[in-house]
Structures are given as C-alpha cells and as structure tokens.
Scaffold this active site. Structure first.
Site, short mmCIF file in Angstrom:
data_model
loop_
_atom_site.label_atom_id
_atom_site.label_comp_id
_atom_site.label_asym_id
_atom_site.label_seq_id
_atom_site.Cartn_x
_atom_site.Cartn_y
_atom_site.Cartn_z
CE LYS A 44 -5.95 51.66 -12.16
NZ LYS A 44 -6.10 52.61 -11.06
N GLY A 45 -6.85 45.07 -10.62
CA GLY A 45 -6.36 44.01 -9.74
C GLY A 45 -6.11 42.66 -10.39
CD GLU A 98 -13.53 40.22 -10.34
OE1 GLU A 98 -12.41 40.68 -9.99
OE2 GLU A 98 -14.56 40.90 -10.32
CG ASP A 99 -8.99 41.43 -7.73
OD1 ASP A 99 -10.22 41.23 -7.82
OD2 ASP A 99 -8.50 42.54 -7.46
CG ASP A 102 -15.46 40.92 0.01
OD1 ASP A 102 -15.31 40.03 0.85
OD2 ASP A 102 -15.62 42.12 0.32
CG PHE A 151 -8.06 44.82 3.40
CD1 PHE A 151 -9.17 45.17 2.65
CD2 PHE A 151 -6.81 45.27 2.99
CE1 PHE A 151 -9.05 45.95 1.52
CE2 PHE A 151 -6.68 46.05 1.85
CZ PHE A 151 -7.80 46.40 1.12
CB VAL A 152 -5.60 39.77 1.48
CG1 VAL A 152 -5.92 38.82 2.62
CG2 VAL A 152 -6.65 39.66 0.38
CG ASP A 158 -5.98 48.46 -4.48
OD1 ASP A 158 -6.84 47.60 -4.77
OD2 ASP A 158 -6.25 49.65 -4.22
NE ARG A 164 -3.76 48.30 -8.23
CZ ARG A 164 -5.06 48.11 -7.96
NH1 ARG A 164 -5.51 46.88 -7.78
NH2 ARG A 164 -5.89 49.12 -7.86
P1 IMP Z 1 -17.30 42.46 -4.21
O1 IMP Z 1 -18.15 43.18 -5.20
O2 IMP Z 1 -17.70 42.75 -2.79
O3 IMP Z 1 -17.19 40.98 -4.44
O4 IMP Z 1 -15.88 43.18 -4.27
C1 IMP Z 1 -14.83 42.78 -4.98
C2 IMP Z 1 -13.83 43.92 -5.10
O5 IMP Z 1 -13.54 44.54 -3.83
C3 IMP Z 1 -12.53 43.35 -5.59
O6 IMP Z 1 -12.46 43.33 -6.99
C4 IMP Z 1 -11.50 44.26 -4.93
O7 IMP Z 1 -11.22 45.37 -5.76
C5 IMP Z 1 -12.14 44.74 -3.66
N1 IMP Z 1 -11.69 43.97 -2.47
C6 IMP Z 1 -12.45 43.15 -1.71
N2 IMP Z 1 -11.74 42.61 -0.70
C7 IMP Z 1 -10.48 43.08 -0.82
C8 IMP Z 1 -9.25 42.87 -0.07
O8 IMP Z 1 -9.19 42.12 0.92
N3 IMP Z 1 -8.15 43.54 -0.50
C9 IMP Z 1 -8.17 44.36 -1.59
N4 IMP Z 1 -9.29 44.59 -2.33
C10 IMP Z 1 -10.43 43.96 -1.95
MG MG Z 2 -9.38 47.53 -5.31
#
Ligand code: IMP
Ligand code: MG
Length: 177
Positions: A44-45, A98-99, A102, A151-152, A158, A164
């Site tokens: 949803k982000g 993408e939001d 990471d 963490f943000v 969220d 959100r």
């Molecule tokens: P990745 O697969 O590790 O790149 O993870 C990405 C997903 O982790 C994002 O789409 C978010 O849902 C979640 N995520 C990663 N860091 C944060 C954060 O700082 N705040 C909130 N959600 C996060």
């Molecule tokens: Mg999330």
C-alpha cells in the site's frame, strides 16, 4: 495532526517532499516525452507517492497496482505477488513506483517478474532510497531522496500500518514490545 509518539525528527517537510516530487516528475516527463507511460505502484505504501507523482507528470499515464507479501517468516528475498496487475504490460513503457528501496530484495523480485512480461521498457522510481542497507543491486532510475539508516514513516510509509497519512517524512523510534 500533531506528531505521533515515537516521531523523533522530521527528515523532509511536506513542502520539501512536494517540491522534490515535482522535480522528479519533470525528469520523467522529459525522458518519456512523446510516449505514454504506465505507472505501477506497490500497495500500500507507494500509493501516496504515486498519486502526487502522477499529477505532476505532464505526459499521458496509465496506472496499475500490485501487492506483495513475504513468506517463510519474511526472510530476505522471500516475496510473492499477493495481488497481480489488472492488465498486461507487453510493449508498454513501464515505471515501477516504490515508496522505499532498502535491501533491494523486493524491487529486484518485482523487476524480474515484470521484465518477464515483455514491456517495451522498464525503470524504477522510488520516493526513498537507503543505499547503505542494500544487499542486492537494483538499478534506480529516479529517486527523490537518499536517506540514512533509520526507520522512517509518513508519505505512505508505515509503522504497524499507522502513519502512512503523515504529509512529511519522519524518523521514528519503534516502541520496544
Ligand atoms: P526491501 O525489500 O528490503 O528493499 O524492503 C522494502 C520494503 O520494506 C518497503 O516496501 C517497505 O514496506 C519496508 N520498509 C523498509 N524500510 C522501511 C522504513 O524505514 N519504514 C517503513 N517501511 C520500511
Ligand atoms: Mg510496510
């Protein structure tokens, strides 16, 4: 709305976020000038970012959504599609919205999945990029902000499904439970 408990400091204000989204939208409009673009947002982000970005883009856009879920205890890379796109993307110019990127596992999985469907082109646009935590490499074509290893929340991001709707992006200290 007053800042919720746990919000430590504002990283980017609502004005900074909007201004930066407009700049990136202009870059996107320039790159795809003369073409139509399909924006694909991950629920949803990314929905909050998608709507603001789409309104600022000056070429015709279509939108579609997908949702993912993690499995196997949510270990790295254990991602599957929980809700697929409504329509094919064959021969279309596609921008994955993408939001946050990471570790990169989610984005890499989605890019591989979408690439297999024969789009004309496929790129990524992310609101936030935390390259210090990257484990797998993904080419990020458009990014609004690079962020530190904290963490943000806000602008679609969220903590336990909350926050959100904050217009700004804030560093949050999750409560110990
Ligand atoms: P990745 O697969 O590790 O790149 O993870 C990405 C997903 O982790 C994002 O789409 C978010 O849902 C979640 N995520 C990663 N860091 C944060 C954060 O700082 N705040 C909130 N959600 C996060
Ligand atoms: Mg999330």
């Amino acid at each position: 709305m007053t800042s919720p408990a746990g919000v430590e400091r504002v990283l980017f204000t609502e004005e900074q976020v909007s201004e930066r989204i407009r700049e990136v939208a202009a870059e996107i409009s320039g790159k795809y000038r003369g073409r139509d673009l399909k924006l694909i947002a991950v629920l949803k982000g990314a929905v909050f970012f998608l709507t603001e970005l789409a309104r600022a883009i000056e070429i015709p856009v279509k939108i579609d959504f997908l949702a993912i879920s993690t499995f196997g205890g949510g270990g790295p890379g254990m991602v599957r599609i929980a809700k697929d796109l409504d329509d094919p993307i064959q021969d279309e110019d596609v921008l994955l919205v993408e939001d946050i990127i990471d570790t990169g596992f989610t984005a890499r999985f989605l890019m591989q999945t979408l690439a297999g469907r024969g789009p004309r082109s496929l790129s990524i646009c992310t609101l936030l990029d935390r390259t210090v935590r990257r484990i797998v490499q993904v080419p990020v074509d458009f990014r609004c902000f690079e962020i530190p290893d904290r963490f943000v929340v806000g602008c679609g991001l969220d903590y336990k499904q909350l926050y959100r709707n904050l217009g700004y992006i804030a560093v949050m200290t999750p409560d110990k439970d």
